[in-house]
Design an enzyme around this catalytic site. Structure first.
Site, PDB file in Angstrom:
ATOM      1  N   GLU A 100      -6.795  10.454   2.781  1.00 16.27           N
ATOM      2  CA  GLU A 100      -6.795   9.094   3.309  1.00 16.27           C
ATOM      3  C   GLU A 100      -6.222   8.125   2.273  1.00 16.27           C
ATOM      4  O   GLU A 100      -6.359   8.335   1.056  1.00 16.27           O
ATOM      5  CB  GLU A 100      -8.222   8.658   3.655  1.00 16.27           C
ATOM      6  CG  GLU A 100      -8.619   8.951   5.089  1.00 16.27           C
ATOM      7  CD  GLU A 100      -8.104   7.867   6.030  1.00 16.27           C
ATOM      8  OE1 GLU A 100      -7.031   7.290   5.758  1.00 16.27           O
ATOM      9  OE2 GLU A 100      -8.776   7.607   7.037  1.00 16.27           O
ATOM     10  N   ASP A 101      -5.583   7.062   2.768  1.00 17.11           N
ATOM     11  CA  ASP A 101      -5.142   6.017   1.864  1.00 17.11           C
ATOM     12  C   ASP A 101      -6.310   5.127   1.472  1.00 17.11           C
ATOM     13  O   ASP A 101      -6.462   4.753   0.314  1.00 17.11           O
ATOM     14  CB  ASP A 101      -4.017   5.185   2.488  1.00 17.11           C
ATOM     15  CG  ASP A 101      -4.394   4.662   3.874  1.00 17.11           C
ATOM     16  OD1 ASP A 101      -5.328   5.217   4.492  1.00 17.11           O
ATOM     17  OD2 ASP A 101      -3.742   3.706   4.334  1.00 17.11           O
ATOM     18  N   ASP A 104     -12.905   2.141   4.268  1.00 16.62           N
ATOM     19  CA  ASP A 104     -13.745   0.955   4.121  1.00 16.62           C
ATOM     20  C   ASP A 104     -15.018   1.101   4.957  1.00 16.62           C
ATOM     21  O   ASP A 104     -16.009   1.628   4.490  1.00 16.62           O
ATOM     22  CB  ASP A 104     -12.975  -0.333   4.426  1.00 16.62           C
ATOM     23  CG  ASP A 104     -12.098  -0.231   5.662  1.00 16.62           C
ATOM     24  OD1 ASP A 104     -12.390   0.577   6.546  1.00 16.62           O
ATOM     25  OD2 ASP A 104     -11.116  -0.993   5.739  1.00 16.62           O
ATOM     26  N   PHE A 153      -9.060  -7.448   1.665  1.00 18.47           N
ATOM     27  CA  PHE A 153      -7.906  -6.827   2.306  1.00 18.47           C
ATOM     28  C   PHE A 153      -6.775  -6.623   1.302  1.00 18.47           C
ATOM     29  O   PHE A 153      -6.490  -7.498   0.478  1.00 18.47           O
ATOM     30  CB  PHE A 153      -7.427  -7.713   3.458  1.00 18.47           C
ATOM     31  CG  PHE A 153      -6.365  -7.064   4.300  1.00 18.47           C
ATOM     32  CD1 PHE A 153      -6.701  -6.080   5.213  1.00 18.47           C
ATOM     33  CD2 PHE A 153      -5.036  -7.425   4.165  1.00 18.47           C
ATOM     34  CE1 PHE A 153      -5.724  -5.471   5.991  1.00 18.47           C
ATOM     35  CE2 PHE A 153      -4.059  -6.833   4.943  1.00 18.47           C
ATOM     36  CZ  PHE A 153      -4.396  -5.851   5.853  1.00 18.47           C
ATOM     37  N   ARG A 166       4.109  -2.081   3.545  1.00 21.13           N
ATOM     38  CA  ARG A 166       3.907  -0.649   3.296  1.00 21.13           C
ATOM     39  C   ARG A 166       4.819  -0.117   2.191  1.00 21.13           C
ATOM     40  O   ARG A 166       4.469   0.823   1.486  1.00 21.13           O
ATOM     41  CB  ARG A 166       4.172   0.156   4.570  1.00 21.13           C
ATOM     42  CG  ARG A 166       3.167  -0.070   5.696  1.00 21.13           C
ATOM     43  CD  ARG A 166       3.348   0.990   6.779  1.00 21.13           C
ATOM     44  NE  ARG A 166       2.602   0.680   7.985  1.00 21.13           N
ATOM     45  CZ  ARG A 166       1.314   0.953   8.162  1.00 21.13           C
ATOM     46  NH1 ARG A 166       0.624   1.525   7.193  1.00 21.13           N
ATOM     47  NH2 ARG A 166       0.711   0.651   9.309  1.00 21.13           N
TER      48      ARG A 166
END
Length: 369
Positions: A100-101, A104, A153, A166
């Protein structure tokens, strides 16, 4: 700082920090799966950069595939997750490692566990580059974590804000204060700095913070910082920079929703300038410019002597005292001029002319920031 769509983001994690974290994860997983050929599964869209760099560093044979889930809308993680692209191979009896990047709330992770519940895999291991522990709401174990981050974020390195960001090789964090104009206003005695500060704060809806006023307020109201400052002043000692910064910080905090600030009387040294910049960074902002009103000494002396006829100030009535005040100003400002010039943030403005003319010159500088 960068801007994506309508929001500003500040540098947060460097490309090298990311690279080091992925290297550590790859090396540790290789040790733990030394006798197996694991299947690494990336969760699109965000993980494509993580997976690409990870498998380059993985020193042993492995397989790679992807699944795609939708979990983000704007800057909020939603609980409405749909499986968009499923698995295309039989994973029965295989050791699966999810790459996973970011994790949260854990909503995506819950869906992943649901997907693999009926796949009869030998083991399901979770590895994530970024992890927000204060946001995590699930009980699933995270086996490998690259970097723990606060619940703010972020964009970059595969992560986006409404499609943008990205491609960035490093990670940026959203600025809670989206845009402020913060000025350090300087001018020698008699330059009209106080008059201009009043015009500018009205025109640009800024908060004017005068160090002298802040000191007087804290001492008069016997605040803890005021009493601390007074204890130094009563002994004839300079008030430590940290005390002044804490007073200014309290003023900034009082006006957290402001469009920006005009700092008057601080900083006086490069160390103070650095401390002020650090204070503004802690508020997700920065000092945009030091603007200095420039007026010839002879005109300053003439102005102050004229002011002394009505001000009642003894230091406005003695030409030698006035000259010393002007010299002291230049000795202090010269240091700050160099400090802000190195950052391309120093602007000298002609302080001779009508009030309106000078305001217009200052506005030209501010409008271009």
């Amino acid at each position: 700082m960068i801007k994506l769509h309508d929001k500003f983001f500040k540098p947060f994690i460097t490309a090298k920090q990311i690279d080091d974290a992925i290297t550590r994860m790859a090396e540790q997983i290789a040790v733990d799966f030394a006798d197996e050929v694991p299947v690494f599964i990336g969760v699109l869209n965000g993980s494509f950069m993580v997976v690409s760099d990870f498998v380059k560093k993985y020193p042993k044979p492995c397989e790679v595939t992807f699944i795609k889930l939708a979990s983000y809308e704007g800057v909020k993680s939603t609980e409405d997750i749909q499986r968009l692209i499923g698995l295309t191979q039989d994973l029965s009896g295989r050791s699966v490692v999810i790459l996973e990047d970011i994790i949260d709330t854990g909503g995506t992770l819950a869906e992943i566990h649901r997907i693999f519940k009926n796949e009869n895999v030998k083991s399901l291991t979770i590895a994530t580059l970024f992890y927000k522990p204060t946001a995590y709401k699930k009980d699933f174990k995270l086996h490998y974590v690259g970097i723990e981050i606060p619940d703010k974020f972020i964009v970059g390195y595969g992560l986006d804000y409404d499609g943008l960001g990205r491609n960035l090789p490093e990670v940026y964090q959203i600025k809670t204060t989206q845009h402020m104009t913060n000025l350090v206003l300087f001018g020698p005695p008699g330059a009209g700095k106080g008059t201009q500060a009043n015009f500018l704060k009205e025109k640009y809806d800024l908060v004017h913070i005068s160090t002298g006023d802040v000191f007087r307020y804290n001492i008069k109201n016997e605040t803890a910082l005021g009493m601390l400052a007074k204890s130094y002043m009563d002994k004839g000692e300079l008030v430590p920079d940290q005390v002044t910064i804490e007073m200014l910080s309290a003023e900034v905090e009082k006006n957290a929703g402001a469009n920006g600030f005009i700092f008057d009387g601080f900083p006086r040294t490069s160390a103070q300038a650095a401390a002020l910049q650090e204070l503004m960074h802690s508020k997700d902002s920065e000092i945009n410019a030091m603007i200095a009103l420039e007026v010839e000494d002879s005109i300053l002396i003439e102005r102050l002597l004229e002011r002394g006829k009505t001000s009642g100030r003894s230091d406005d009535a003695d030409e030698s005292i006035i000259s010393n005040r002007i010299k002291e100003y230049y000795s202090k400002t010269a240091i700050l001029k160099d400090y802000y010039s190195e950052q391309d943030r120093y602007f000298g403005v002609d302080g001779v002319g009508s009030v309106e003319e000078i305001t217009e010159r200052l506005s030209t500088v501010i409008d271009a920031l």
